[in-house]
Design a protein around this motif. Sequence first.
Motif, PDB file in Angstrom:
ATOM      1  N   UNK A 130     -80.077 -45.635  61.511  1.00 51.66           N
ATOM      2  CA  UNK A 130     -81.147 -45.459  60.529  1.00 51.66           C
ATOM      3  C   UNK A 130     -80.588 -45.008  59.186  1.00 51.66           C
ATOM      4  N   UNK A 131     -79.647 -44.049  59.217  1.00 48.98           N
ATOM      5  CA  UNK A 131     -79.057 -43.551  57.978  1.00 48.98           C
ATOM      6  C   UNK A 131     -78.273 -44.649  57.257  1.00 48.98           C
ATOM      7  N   UNK A 132     -77.547 -45.451  57.997  1.00 48.17           N
ATOM      8  CA  UNK A 132     -76.787 -46.536  57.385  1.00 48.17           C
ATOM      9  C   UNK A 132     -77.718 -47.573  56.757  1.00 48.17           C
ATOM     10  N   UNK A 133     -78.803 -47.875  57.442  1.00 47.16           N
ATOM     11  CA  UNK A 133     -79.772 -48.824  56.885  1.00 47.16           C
ATOM     12  C   UNK A 133     -80.376 -48.287  55.596  1.00 47.16           C
ATOM     13  N   UNK A 134     -80.661 -46.959  55.566  1.00 45.70           N
ATOM     14  CA  UNK A 134     -81.226 -46.349  54.360  1.00 45.70           C
ATOM     15  C   UNK A 134     -80.205 -46.369  53.215  1.00 45.70           C
ATOM     16  N   UNK A 192     -77.754 -48.478  52.794  1.00 47.21           N
ATOM     17  CA  UNK A 192     -77.599 -49.853  52.325  1.00 47.21           C
ATOM     18  C   UNK A 192     -78.744 -50.245  51.400  1.00 47.21           C
ATOM     19  N   UNK A 193     -79.959 -49.813  51.741  1.00 43.73           N
ATOM     20  CA  UNK A 193     -81.092 -50.129  50.877  1.00 43.73           C
ATOM     21  C   UNK A 193     -80.965 -49.430  49.526  1.00 43.73           C
ATOM     22  N   UNK A 194     -80.462 -48.175  49.536  1.00 38.86           N
ATOM     23  CA  UNK A 194     -80.256 -47.460  48.278  1.00 38.86           C
ATOM     24  C   UNK A 194     -79.195 -48.150  47.422  1.00 38.86           C
ATOM     25  N   UNK A 195     -78.088 -48.560  48.047  1.00 35.03           N
ATOM     26  CA  UNK A 195     -77.032 -49.241  47.304  1.00 35.03           C
ATOM     27  C   UNK A 195     -77.534 -50.557  46.710  1.00 35.03           C
ATOM     28  N   UNK A 196     -78.335 -51.264  47.480  1.00 36.27           N
ATOM     29  CA  UNK A 196     -78.889 -52.520  46.970  1.00 36.27           C
ATOM     30  C   UNK A 196     -79.774 -52.267  45.755  1.00 36.27           C
ATOM     31  N   UNK A 197     -80.535 -51.156  45.808  1.00 39.85           N
ATOM     32  CA  UNK A 197     -81.396 -50.807  44.674  1.00 39.85           C
ATOM     33  C   UNK A 197     -80.577 -50.400  43.460  1.00 39.85           C
ATOM     34  N   UNK A 198     -79.511 -49.617  43.680  1.00 36.24           N
ATOM     35  CA  UNK A 198     -78.687 -49.159  42.568  1.00 36.24           C
ATOM     36  C   UNK A 198     -77.923 -50.296  41.917  1.00 36.24           C
ATOM     37  N   UNK A 199     -77.535 -51.284  42.704  1.00 36.35           N
ATOM     38  CA  UNK A 199     -76.798 -52.405  42.139  1.00 36.35           C
ATOM     39  C   UNK A 199     -77.628 -53.163  41.115  1.00 36.35           C
ATOM     40  N   UNK A 200     -78.946 -53.077  41.250  1.00 35.73           N
ATOM     41  CA  UNK A 200     -79.816 -53.752  40.293  1.00 35.73           C
ATOM     42  C   UNK A 200     -80.183 -52.901  39.102  1.00 35.73           C
ATOM     43  N   UNK A 201     -79.679 -51.651  39.035  1.00 40.34           N
ATOM     44  CA  UNK A 201     -80.010 -50.747  37.933  1.00 40.34           C
ATOM     45  C   UNK A 201     -78.946 -50.833  36.831  1.00 40.34           C
ATOM     46  N   UNK A 202     -79.358 -50.487  35.630  1.00 42.41           N
ATOM     47  CA  UNK A 202     -78.422 -50.364  34.511  1.00 42.41           C
ATOM     48  C   UNK A 202     -78.097 -48.889  34.324  1.00 42.41           C
ATOM     49  N   UNK A 203     -76.872 -48.523  34.637  1.00 40.33           N
ATOM     50  CA  UNK A 203     -76.456 -47.121  34.563  1.00 40.33           C
ATOM     51  C   UNK A 203     -75.677 -46.902  33.263  1.00 40.33           C
TER      52      UNK A 203
END
Length: 256
Positions: free
Chosen positions: A75-79, A81-92
């Motif tokens: 469950x933690x790994x799935x969460x 991965x979802x966070x990383x996918x979201x961050x990859x689409x952000x402009x930092x």
Amino acid sequence: MVLRSKGTTNRSDNPSLLLSLYFQGIIQDVKLIFAPNGYITQCPNLNRTCPTCSDFLSLVQGIMDLQELLAKMTLKLNYAESRLTHLEGCHCERTCSTNGLVYRDKELWVEPENCRNCVCKNGVVECRRVFCPPANCSDNMLPVHVDGTCCKTCRPPCAYLGQTFSEGQRFLSRTCKECKNGLMVKVTETCPEINCTIGEQILPEGRCCNVCRGYDFCAEGLICGENSECKNRNTKAECECKIGYASIHGDSTYCE
């Protein structure tokens, strides 16, 4: 157990003969051990008895705990991965920190105490000295530095005892006088004590208080342009153009 053949011979004292009666074929090198835990003979390094029911239950419980831990980690790994996918689409963007303040990328600000314009570029602060255009003062005005400003401004001069003084300049006769807005006004402040003999004391230009010879006038904060630097003279500090640059309109504060 007692076995008897068709004859009258008693063979109960012969174990090998008994085995041959029950099994068809040939058994060689048979060794019978009449003692508890006989398996230790075959496994001499085994220092315990056979697993008990309690041991088996502990093993089952351990497997169940590992399965539960694996489920949580999944469950933690799935969460993650979802966070990383979201961050990859952000402009930092990278911010800049200076003097206790945080500035966003490409944000501009002014440092009045250093007369610099600064900008935040990808986490790095870049500053340039404020460029001041010529004051272009009229004949009855003089360009001078005023406290709190970076560029020279036009101020009326003071005429006193046949001499001309610019804004802020002082003159020592019987009393100390300073030029302000075209008038020489009396200065009442007391001169600080200095640690040198009278022979080593000098009176700086436009001042009323002596200082020791070798005094660092540049330490008082004379403002020079980006391409000029402060130089100590005998009785004052002056801006001097760096090598390869020339003064603008005869003013070494700003050089190109």
